[in-house]
Scaffold this motif. Sequence first.
Motif, PDB file in Angstrom:
ATOM      1  N   UNK A  88       0.827  -1.212   0.000  1.00  0.00           N
ATOM      2  CA  UNK A  88       0.000   0.000   0.000  1.00  0.00           C
ATOM      3  C   UNK A  88       0.860   1.261   0.000  1.00  0.00           C
ATOM      4  N   UNK A  89       1.824   1.344   0.925  1.00  0.00           N
ATOM      5  CA  UNK A  89       2.667   2.530   1.022  1.00  0.00           C
ATOM      6  C   UNK A  89       4.042   2.129   1.527  1.00  0.00           C
ATOM      7  N   UNK A  90       5.038   2.976   1.249  1.00  0.00           N
ATOM      8  CA  UNK A  90       6.420   2.667   1.628  1.00  0.00           C
ATOM      9  C   UNK A  90       7.097   3.884   2.248  1.00  0.00           C
ATOM     10  N   UNK A  91       8.039   3.611   3.147  1.00  0.00           N
ATOM     11  CA  UNK A  91       8.969   4.625   3.627  1.00  0.00           C
ATOM     12  C   UNK A  91      10.355   4.187   3.167  1.00  0.00           C
ATOM     13  N   UNK A  92      11.380   4.831   3.674  1.00  0.00           N
ATOM     14  CA  UNK A  92      12.723   4.488   3.213  1.00  0.00           C
ATOM     15  C   UNK A  92      13.112   3.057   3.556  1.00  0.00           C
ATOM     16  N   UNK A  93      12.744   2.607   4.774  1.00  0.00           N
ATOM     17  CA  UNK A  93      13.197   1.296   5.245  1.00  0.00           C
ATOM     18  C   UNK A  93      12.078   0.278   5.448  1.00  0.00           C
ATOM     19  N   UNK A  94      10.826   0.703   5.380  1.00  0.00           N
ATOM     20  CA  UNK A  94       9.711  -0.196   5.667  1.00  0.00           C
ATOM     21  C   UNK A  94       8.588   0.007   4.658  1.00  0.00           C
ATOM     22  N   UNK A  95       7.666  -0.938   4.647  1.00  0.00           N
ATOM     23  CA  UNK A  95       6.480  -0.807   3.794  1.00  0.00           C
ATOM     24  C   UNK A  95       5.283  -1.426   4.503  1.00  0.00           C
ATOM     25  N   UNK A  96       4.110  -0.893   4.208  1.00  0.00           N
ATOM     26  CA  UNK A  96       2.844  -1.398   4.749  1.00  0.00           C
ATOM     27  C   UNK A  96       2.023  -1.931   3.586  1.00  0.00           C
ATOM     28  N   UNK A  97       1.388  -3.076   3.804  1.00  0.00           N
ATOM     29  CA  UNK A  97       0.679  -3.737   2.712  1.00  0.00           C
ATOM     30  C   UNK A  97      -0.708  -4.189   3.143  1.00  0.00           C
ATOM     31  N   UNK A  98      -1.636  -4.199   2.179  1.00  0.00           N
ATOM     32  CA  UNK A  98      -2.919  -4.842   2.388  1.00  0.00           C
ATOM     33  C   UNK A  98      -2.677  -6.342   2.518  1.00  0.00           C
ATOM     34  N   UNK A  99      -3.213  -6.966   3.537  1.00  0.00           N
ATOM     35  CA  UNK A  99      -3.234  -8.420   3.605  1.00  0.00           C
ATOM     36  C   UNK A  99      -4.346  -8.934   2.698  1.00  0.00           C
ATOM     37  N   UNK A 100      -4.231 -10.168   2.239  1.00  0.00           N
ATOM     38  CA  UNK A 100      -5.346 -10.772   1.501  1.00  0.00           C
ATOM     39  C   UNK A 100      -6.574 -10.853   2.404  1.00  0.00           C
ATOM     40  N   UNK A 101      -6.339 -10.861   3.720  1.00  0.00           N
ATOM     41  CA  UNK A 101      -7.437 -10.818   4.687  1.00  0.00           C
ATOM     42  C   UNK A 101      -7.853  -9.364   4.921  1.00  0.00           C
ATOM     43  N   UNK A 102      -8.182  -8.702   3.852  1.00  0.00           N
ATOM     44  CA  UNK A 102      -8.627  -7.311   3.888  1.00  0.00           C
ATOM     45  C   UNK A 102      -9.809  -7.203   2.934  1.00  0.00           C
ATOM     46  N   UNK A 103     -10.946  -6.803   3.463  1.00  0.00           N
ATOM     47  CA  UNK A 103     -12.166  -6.799   2.656  1.00  0.00           C
ATOM     48  C   UNK A 103     -12.105  -5.808   1.498  1.00  0.00           C
ATOM     49  N   UNK A 104     -11.111  -4.910   1.509  1.00  0.00           N
ATOM     50  CA  UNK A 104     -10.998  -3.942   0.437  1.00  0.00           C
ATOM     51  C   UNK A 104     -10.112  -4.386  -0.712  1.00  0.00           C
ATOM     52  N   UNK A 105      -9.529  -5.576  -0.612  1.00  0.00           N
ATOM     53  CA  UNK A 105      -8.600  -6.045  -1.646  1.00  0.00           C
ATOM     54  C   UNK A 105      -9.252  -7.092  -2.536  1.00  0.00           C
ATOM     55  N   UNK A 106      -9.189  -6.878  -3.843  1.00  0.00           N
ATOM     56  CA  UNK A 106      -9.650  -7.847  -4.836  1.00  0.00           C
ATOM     57  C   UNK A 106      -8.442  -8.370  -5.604  1.00  0.00           C
TER      58      UNK A 106
END
Length: 279
Positions: A149-167
């Motif tokens: 979903x989004x990234x910083x210099x050293x880390x990233x955040x992601x939608x899990x497949x267990x997320x009702x907003x992800x197809x």
Amino acid sequence: MLRILQFLYRIRAFILFVFLEVLAIWMIVSNNSPQGAAFFNSSNVLIGSVLKKQADVIQFFSLAEANEALTSENAEILQQLRLLQIKPDSISFKLDSALAATYQFKGGRVIGNSLRFSQNYLTLNKGSKHGIKPGMGIFNPEGVVGRVKSVSENYSVAFSLLNTGLLVSSKIKSSDVFGSVQWDGKSASEARLLFVPRHVKAVEGDTVVTSGFNAVFPEGILIGVISKISPDEKNPNYLSLTVKLSADFSKVNYVYLVENTLFTELDSLHRQSEISNEY
């Protein structure tokens, strides 16, 4: 210091006894071959055992680093396999080099994972300086895991497949019938395969994989198997298919990230054409 000297003076007889014992053993070992061989063999066994324990402890604490290195190495191998497995457009034409390099793979480790919400997320230990970008797909050897979903210099955040907003654009492997996998917010081990027409003859146990129709995942990455088939109560034109997910989200650790190098171009074209794609 005076107390130490007084203590040593009190046990002077014991110290002298130990010194003489060591001296006697040394003289016996040095001047008698059988005893010397036995002594050094025993010493080698003891030292070897200690060194082995030390190596085991060091190896245990270095497992995380070794696993991460292996993940990165496997990502490079996946890249090479992808180049070998891409099907040419026809028998008489060679595959364009730009198309052959459409997907690139990187390795990463999950350092944060939620399971109890309707919109769950993953946190990875890789960021922009490692080449991670928003929109990259995430999977492990078991199957699809999510999308960055989004990234910083050293880390990233992601939608899990267990997320009702992800197809996730998917297909039934045996018949190539495509649909979309979406989590319904209930069981962490199951999701729904949507938009499969009711005339399709789906069978429990059929494998569901990524379709390759969107710009996130290449074709053929495992998602799960169909575990239940029933009519869709909300829309009678479609089937209601329950998919048992292949990835165990309670144990997700090391993952692969896949980048479609043509993502920006394809996304721009869809926007110009006013086509909504499944990301």
